[in-house]
Design a protein around this motif. Structure first.
Motif, PDB file in Angstrom:
ATOM      1  N   HIS A  53      28.732  -8.401  -1.180  1.00 18.97           N
ATOM      2  CA  HIS A  53      28.252  -8.245   0.201  1.00 18.97           C
ATOM      3  C   HIS A  53      27.130  -7.227   0.280  1.00 18.97           C
ATOM      4  CE1 HIS A  53      32.502  -9.742   1.514  1.00 18.97           C
ATOM      5  NE2 HIS A  53      31.675 -10.737   1.333  1.00 18.97           N
ATOM      6  N   LEU A  54      27.331  -6.136  -0.440  1.00 24.50           N
ATOM      7  CA  LEU A  54      26.280  -5.122  -0.477  1.00 24.50           C
ATOM      8  C   LEU A  54      25.973  -4.736  -1.920  1.00 24.50           C
ATOM      9  CD1 LEU A  54      28.270  -4.067   2.168  1.00 24.50           C
ATOM     10  CD2 LEU A  54      26.217  -2.651   2.404  1.00 24.50           C
ATOM     11  N   ARG A  55      24.700  -4.671  -2.194  1.00 29.08           N
ATOM     12  CA  ARG A  55      24.243  -4.059  -3.436  1.00 29.08           C
ATOM     13  C   ARG A  55      23.317  -2.924  -3.014  1.00 29.08           C
ATOM     14  NH1 ARG A  55      24.464  -6.778  -8.709  1.00 29.08           N
ATOM     15  NH2 ARG A  55      26.557  -7.667  -8.716  1.00 29.08           N
ATOM     16  N   ILE A  56      23.820  -1.712  -3.150  1.00 32.29           N
ATOM     17  CA  ILE A  56      23.077  -0.540  -2.680  1.00 32.29           C
ATOM     18  C   ILE A  56      22.363   0.081  -3.878  1.00 32.29           C
ATOM     19  CG2 ILE A  56      23.265   1.648  -1.426  1.00 32.29           C
ATOM     20  CD1 ILE A  56      26.150   0.687  -0.639  1.00 32.29           C
ATOM     21  N   GLN A  57      21.081   0.218  -3.793  1.00 30.71           N
ATOM     22  CA  GLN A  57      20.316   0.742  -4.937  1.00 30.71           C
ATOM     23  C   GLN A  57      19.570   2.008  -4.574  1.00 30.71           C
ATOM     24  OE1 GLN A  57      17.805  -1.627  -7.957  1.00 30.71           O
ATOM     25  NE2 GLN A  57      16.281  -1.019  -6.453  1.00 30.71           N
ATOM     26  N   SER A  83       0.809  -1.221   0.000  1.00 33.52           N
ATOM     27  CA  SER A  83       0.000   0.000   0.000  1.00 33.52           C
ATOM     28  C   SER A  83       0.844   1.272   0.000  1.00 33.52           C
ATOM     29  CB  SER A  83      -0.953  -0.018   1.204  1.00 33.52           C
ATOM     30  OG  SER A  83      -0.224  -0.287   2.378  1.00 33.52           O
ATOM     31  N   THR A  84       2.170   1.125  -0.029  1.00 29.95           N
ATOM     32  CA  THR A  84       2.979   2.349  -0.047  1.00 29.95           C
ATOM     33  C   THR A  84       3.190   2.815  -1.491  1.00 29.95           C
ATOM     34  OG1 THR A  84       5.036   1.070  -0.084  1.00 29.95           O
ATOM     35  CG2 THR A  84       4.238   1.810   2.060  1.00 29.95           C
ATOM     36  N   ASP A  85       3.287   4.103  -1.610  1.00 25.80           N
ATOM     37  CA  ASP A  85       3.538   4.735  -2.899  1.00 25.80           C
ATOM     38  C   ASP A  85       5.038   4.827  -3.097  1.00 25.80           C
ATOM     39  OD1 ASP A  85       1.329   5.250  -4.332  1.00 25.80           O
ATOM     40  OD2 ASP A  85       1.502   7.430  -4.189  1.00 25.80           O
ATOM     41  N   VAL A  86       5.576   4.086  -4.040  1.00 27.41           N
ATOM     42  CA  VAL A  86       7.021   4.134  -4.205  1.00 27.41           C
ATOM     43  C   VAL A  86       7.447   5.414  -4.917  1.00 27.41           C
ATOM     44  CG1 VAL A  86       7.390   1.668  -4.077  1.00 27.41           C
ATOM     45  CG2 VAL A  86       6.823   2.710  -6.261  1.00 27.41           C
ATOM     46  N   ILE A  87       8.717   5.706  -4.737  1.00 25.04           N
ATOM     47  CA  ILE A  87       9.252   7.001  -5.193  1.00 25.04           C
ATOM     48  C   ILE A  87       9.080   7.215  -6.692  1.00 25.04           C
ATOM     49  CG2 ILE A  87      11.621   6.084  -5.435  1.00 25.04           C
ATOM     50  CD1 ILE A  87      10.876   9.558  -4.066  1.00 25.04           C
ATOM     51  N   TRP A  88       9.223   6.131  -7.476  1.00 25.95           N
ATOM     52  CA  TRP A  88       9.200   6.329  -8.928  1.00 25.95           C
ATOM     53  C   TRP A  88       7.802   6.560  -9.485  1.00 25.95           C
ATOM     54  CZ3 TRP A  88       6.279   2.977 -11.698  1.00 25.95           C
ATOM     55  CH2 TRP A  88       6.078   1.698 -11.173  1.00 25.95           C
ATOM     56  N   MET A  89       6.780   6.468  -8.617  1.00 24.63           N
ATOM     57  CA  MET A  89       5.418   6.713  -9.106  1.00 24.63           C
ATOM     58  C   MET A  89       5.117   8.185  -9.300  1.00 24.63           C
ATOM     59  SD  MET A  89       2.970   4.083  -7.282  1.00 24.63           S
ATOM     60  CE  MET A  89       3.055   2.335  -7.622  1.00 24.63           C
ATOM     61  N   ASP A  90       5.937   9.048  -8.702  1.00 26.08           N
ATOM     62  CA  ASP A  90       5.741  10.471  -8.938  1.00 26.08           C
ATOM     63  C   ASP A  90       5.953  10.734 -10.424  1.00 26.08           C
ATOM     64  OD1 ASP A  90       5.494  10.581  -6.245  1.00 26.08           O
ATOM     65  OD2 ASP A  90       7.509  11.352  -5.876  1.00 26.08           O
ATOM     66  N   SER A  91       5.298  11.738 -10.935  1.00 31.59           N
ATOM     67  CA  SER A  91       5.363  11.885 -12.392  1.00 31.59           C
ATOM     68  C   SER A  91       5.405  13.346 -12.792  1.00 31.59           C
ATOM     69  CB  SER A  91       4.154  11.210 -13.026  1.00 31.59           C
ATOM     70  OG  SER A  91       2.982  11.693 -12.418  1.00 31.59           O
ATOM     71  N   VAL A 136      15.051  -1.968   3.124  1.00 32.55           N
ATOM     72  CA  VAL A 136      14.286  -1.073   2.252  1.00 32.55           C
ATOM     73  C   VAL A 136      13.995   0.224   2.984  1.00 32.55           C
ATOM     74  CG1 VAL A 136      12.208  -0.789   0.865  1.00 32.55           C
ATOM     75  CG2 VAL A 136      13.214  -3.064   1.139  1.00 32.55           C
ATOM     76  N   GLY A 137      14.455   1.321   2.418  1.00 36.82           N
ATOM     77  CA  GLY A 137      14.231   2.623   3.032  1.00 36.82           C
ATOM     78  C   GLY A 137      12.868   3.196   2.651  1.00 36.82           C
ATOM     79  N   ASP A 138      12.610   4.395   3.119  1.00 36.49           N
ATOM     80  CA  ASP A 138      11.336   5.069   2.909  1.00 36.49           C
ATOM     81  C   ASP A 138      11.022   5.195   1.416  1.00 36.49           C
ATOM     82  OD1 ASP A 138       9.042   6.525   3.701  1.00 36.49           O
ATOM     83  OD2 ASP A 138      10.084   8.384   3.163  1.00 36.49           O
ATOM     84  N   ARG A 139       9.822   4.772   1.038  1.00 40.12           N
ATOM     85  CA  ARG A 139       9.337   4.854  -0.343  1.00 40.12           C
ATOM     86  C   ARG A 139      10.259   4.138  -1.339  1.00 40.12           C
ATOM     87  NH1 ARG A 139       7.392  10.211  -2.631  1.00 40.12           N
ATOM     88  NH2 ARG A 139       6.031   8.812  -3.770  1.00 40.12           N
ATOM     89  N   GLU A 140      11.106   3.247  -0.826  1.00 36.30           N
ATOM     90  CA  GLU A 140      11.974   2.432  -1.683  1.00 36.30           C
ATOM     91  C   GLU A 140      12.995   3.263  -2.451  1.00 36.30           C
ATOM     92  OE1 GLU A 140       9.541  -0.414  -3.824  1.00 36.30           O
ATOM     93  OE2 GLU A 140       8.175  -0.553  -2.113  1.00 36.30           O
ATOM     94  N   MET A 141      13.215   4.459  -1.962  1.00 32.94           N
ATOM     95  CA  MET A 141      14.197   5.344  -2.589  1.00 32.94           C
ATOM     96  C   MET A 141      15.584   4.720  -2.502  1.00 32.94           C
ATOM     97  SD  MET A 141      14.165   9.342  -1.785  1.00 32.94           S
ATOM     98  CE  MET A 141      15.510  10.430  -2.183  1.00 32.94           C
ATOM     99  N   VAL A 142      15.833   4.034  -1.403  1.00 30.68           N
ATOM    100  CA  VAL A 142      17.089   3.308  -1.287  1.00 30.68           C
ATOM    101  C   VAL A 142      16.783   1.890  -0.795  1.00 30.68           C
ATOM    102  CG1 VAL A 142      17.531   4.101   1.083  1.00 30.68           C
ATOM    103  CG2 VAL A 142      19.440   3.332  -0.337  1.00 30.68           C
ATOM    104  N   SER A 143      17.557   0.922  -1.291  1.00 34.14           N
ATOM    105  CA  SER A 143      17.391  -0.456  -0.818  1.00 34.14           C
ATOM    106  C   SER A 143      18.746  -1.152  -0.926  1.00 34.14           C
ATOM    107  CB  SER A 143      16.338  -1.193  -1.643  1.00 34.14           C
ATOM    108  OG  SER A 143      16.731  -1.234  -3.001  1.00 34.14           O
ATOM    109  N   ILE A 144      18.966  -2.089  -0.047  1.00 35.48           N
ATOM    110  CA  ILE A 144      20.257  -2.776  -0.036  1.00 35.48           C
ATOM    111  C   ILE A 144      20.049  -4.285   0.055  1.00 35.48           C
ATOM    112  CG2 ILE A 144      22.438  -3.078   1.233  1.00 35.48           C
ATOM    113  CD1 ILE A 144      22.212  -0.189   2.140  1.00 35.48           C
ATOM    114  N   MET A 145      20.634  -5.012  -0.887  1.00 33.65           N
ATOM    115  CA  MET A 145      20.680  -6.466  -0.768  1.00 33.65           C
ATOM    116  C   MET A 145      21.989  -6.840  -0.072  1.00 33.65           C
ATOM    117  SD  MET A 145      19.304  -8.162  -4.326  1.00 33.65           S
ATOM    118  CE  MET A 145      20.212  -7.092  -5.431  1.00 33.65           C
ATOM    119  N   VAL A 146      21.909  -7.710   0.907  1.00 36.02           N
ATOM    120  CA  VAL A 146      23.102  -8.176   1.618  1.00 36.02           C
ATOM    121  C   VAL A 146      23.356  -9.636   1.235  1.00 36.02           C
ATOM    122  CG1 VAL A 146      24.187  -8.482   3.884  1.00 36.02           C
ATOM    123  CG2 VAL A 146      22.515  -6.635   3.524  1.00 36.02           C
ATOM    124  N   ASN A 147      24.580  -9.912   0.834  1.00 35.94           N
ATOM    125  CA  ASN A 147      24.965 -11.268   0.422  1.00 35.94           C
ATOM    126  C   ASN A 147      24.282 -11.759  -0.849  1.00 35.94           C
ATOM    127  OD1 ASN A 147      26.869 -11.636   2.401  1.00 35.94           O
ATOM    128  ND2 ASN A 147      25.456 -12.619   3.854  1.00 35.94           N
TER     129      ASN A 147
END
Lengths: 348, 348
Positions: free
Chosen positions: B121-125, B8-16, B106-117
């Motif tokens: 070790h880190l994939r920062i998006q 139910s969250t509005d992700v960052i890329w939905m802004d237009s 997963v950060g606020d509104r998916e603006m940043v997210s990190i996969m570990v392992n």
């Protein structure tokens, strides 16, 4: 051009409150009649045909239901007008191309119409909504009797009414219904049905009569035999056969819905969505969607649409109807756009 | 299952509201980073991976933007959850099937997210709407700097960041944009464009990344080369190329409209009508219609729909999103029906 008045009139078959009116759109009966003292139109010369026409048109003025009718002389109708009248089932293919002094008389709401100097001197047609041949039959008899007091019909006590083409001799009657059979088409049972009709002395045609293909699962079913049977028998036999077809079609629809409710509902909903928004559309594609919508109403699927609206679209989206409305022959793409506009307006 | 919150969250890329946001849906940058004192995930054993994960997750709690983020342990995510996260571009295909002790932050509104392992070790998006790589770049630099103070990165002054796969060595950066190119697809110019991208060191992928086909004329364009260039160069080059593509796409749309306005308007209107009423629909078909609707908005064709609604549909109609919403893996037909329902609701 008085024809334009017809554009905005609600024809009789658009009513939709009849029993089985969801499946049988309309019924028609036409009677072929000829005058005793004149050769058949094919054998008559220009002068003779003009005399026939005068005589017939004049007699109309003394017949109830006809005296208030609109009279159109064939030579006053341009090609678009004629295609327009063909689409309304008021004139025949032959009449579209005819250069004879012919005429058309159209009564209130097109319940009755008469072609003068088509293949026969008179072709009297009655139309009704739903499966209501008996009502037309009664109504036409009144008109036929009245005309027979005004005009001397060519009639033989052995053969019955004499007609230009031997296939019409006898009763001179052809009864037909316009029926919607999406269930039988979708389940591939339509060919079988059409085959069996032939054995019963009936014939099935497409939407625009002989030789035309079926559009939108609409079929015309009519009697083939006119001689050696009484008029009541023709009507009665067609009635019974059509009632049987209606039952089969209804059962098939029930099965379709039971087996594939989602699929059926989806097709219907898509048809609705498309027609509400389309910007250009051919008549053929339109008919497919109209077929699903009519099926949807019959299956009581909730939609913001009525049979009356569907019938309006069916009639008024035809090519020559659009041309007539615009007052000129449209280019195909332009016509498809105006058709889309017309549909959207009629769906409100 | 906290994942449902994401539904139910509005992700960052939905802004237009971004410049060229009608053509470029979103931008993403990901950084590959590894810890100095641990083997790459491929070489680490279960215990080592667990230690890496603990260390990384713990460090997050001291980093602004990340400390309030949701942390998910891979073993807590069932197959539907993982497909759901894949559809949101938060995890990779590899991570869907991974049995390692991995994690996702997963950060606020998916603006940043990190996969570990994952592979590293880190994939920062970082993600943003529109063509806004610079903003992400700045934002990720802040996060990357903060993390580098908490964790010892594997870094060589000659090579740059060391990564599990040599193709990522150097900047460890991949920048990409999700771009909508219906004009180039419709006019058959897309192949030519994709070919020329390769020569520029860029790569185009389908909607779900490597090896997936394009759906609804959406493409991901990203840099192929990570070594021997500065991060700013990668971003700048991609920006310039995408701006060029946007110009070409816009010109092509203009031509399409000029040549075939009625055809284009009809396709758009039909897509709208269908989606408003459809009762079942596959994701592939949906994407085709979404493509026309997005084009319609871009061409300023009047419709009761917004980019935000289209983006919502794009995201929430994906298979695993529907499964996640229903809390179970749906059968295909059932899913198509729920997708249709979801679309109708989102269109209001």
């Amino acid at each position: 051009m008085k024809l334009r008045e017809l554009l905005s009139t609600d024809v009789i078959w658009m009513d939709s409150d009849k029993k089985n009116g969801d499946i049988v759109i309309s019924s028609r009966i036409r009677l072929a009649r000829n005058l005793l003292d004149f050769p058949f139109p094919d054998q008559a010369d220009e002068k003779g045909l003009a005399a026939i026409r005068s005589s017939v048109l004049e007699s109309m003025n003394r017949v109830e239901y006809l005296k208030k009718g609109n009279q159109y002389l064939l030579e006053d109708l341009d090609p678009t007008d004629r295609r327009f009248l063909l689409e309304r089932h008021l004139i025949s293919h032959d009449f579209v191309h005819s250069s004879r002094p012919g005429a058309l008389v159209v009564g209130d709401r097109e319940m009755v119409s008469i072609m003068v100097n088509e293949e026969d001197h008179l072709r009297i047609q009655g139309m009704e909504s739903g499966l209501d041949l008996m009502k037309i039959f009664g109504f036409l008899r009144v008109i036929d009797d009245a005309l027979s007091r005004e005009l001397k019909y060519a009639y033989s006590s052995d053969l019955g009414y004499l007609t230009s083409c031997p296939t019409n001799v006898g009763t001179g009657m052809r009864a037909s219904v316009l029926i919607h059979l999406p269930g039988l088409v979708q389940t591939n049972r339509i060919e079988e049905l059409l085959g069996s009709l032939q054995k019963l002395g009936m014939v099935a045609r497409g939407f625009y009569g002989e030789g035309t293909r079926s559009l939108g699962d609409f079929f015309q079913i009519s009697n083939q035999i006119t001689i050696g049977v009484r008029e009541e028998e023709i009507v009665d036999k067609l009635l019974r056969i059509v009632e049987q077809i209606v039952q089969t079609e209804r059962a098939t629809r029930g099965e379709m819905l039971e087996k594939n409710r989602l699929e059926v509902e989806d097709r219907i909903a898509r048809a609705y969505g498309l027609l509400r928004h389309v910007q250009k559309i051919s008549y053929g594609e339109l008919m497919e969607h109209l077929s699903w919508l009519r099926l949807g109403l019959s299956l009581e699927i909730k939609m913001q649409v009525t049979y009356h609206q569907l019938n309006q679209i069916l009639l008024k989206s035809q090519p020559a109807h659009l041309d007539e409305k615009e007052g000129r022959e449209l280019a195909p793409l332009e016509r498809d756009a105006i058709r889309a506009q017309t549909i959207r307006q009629l769906l409100g």
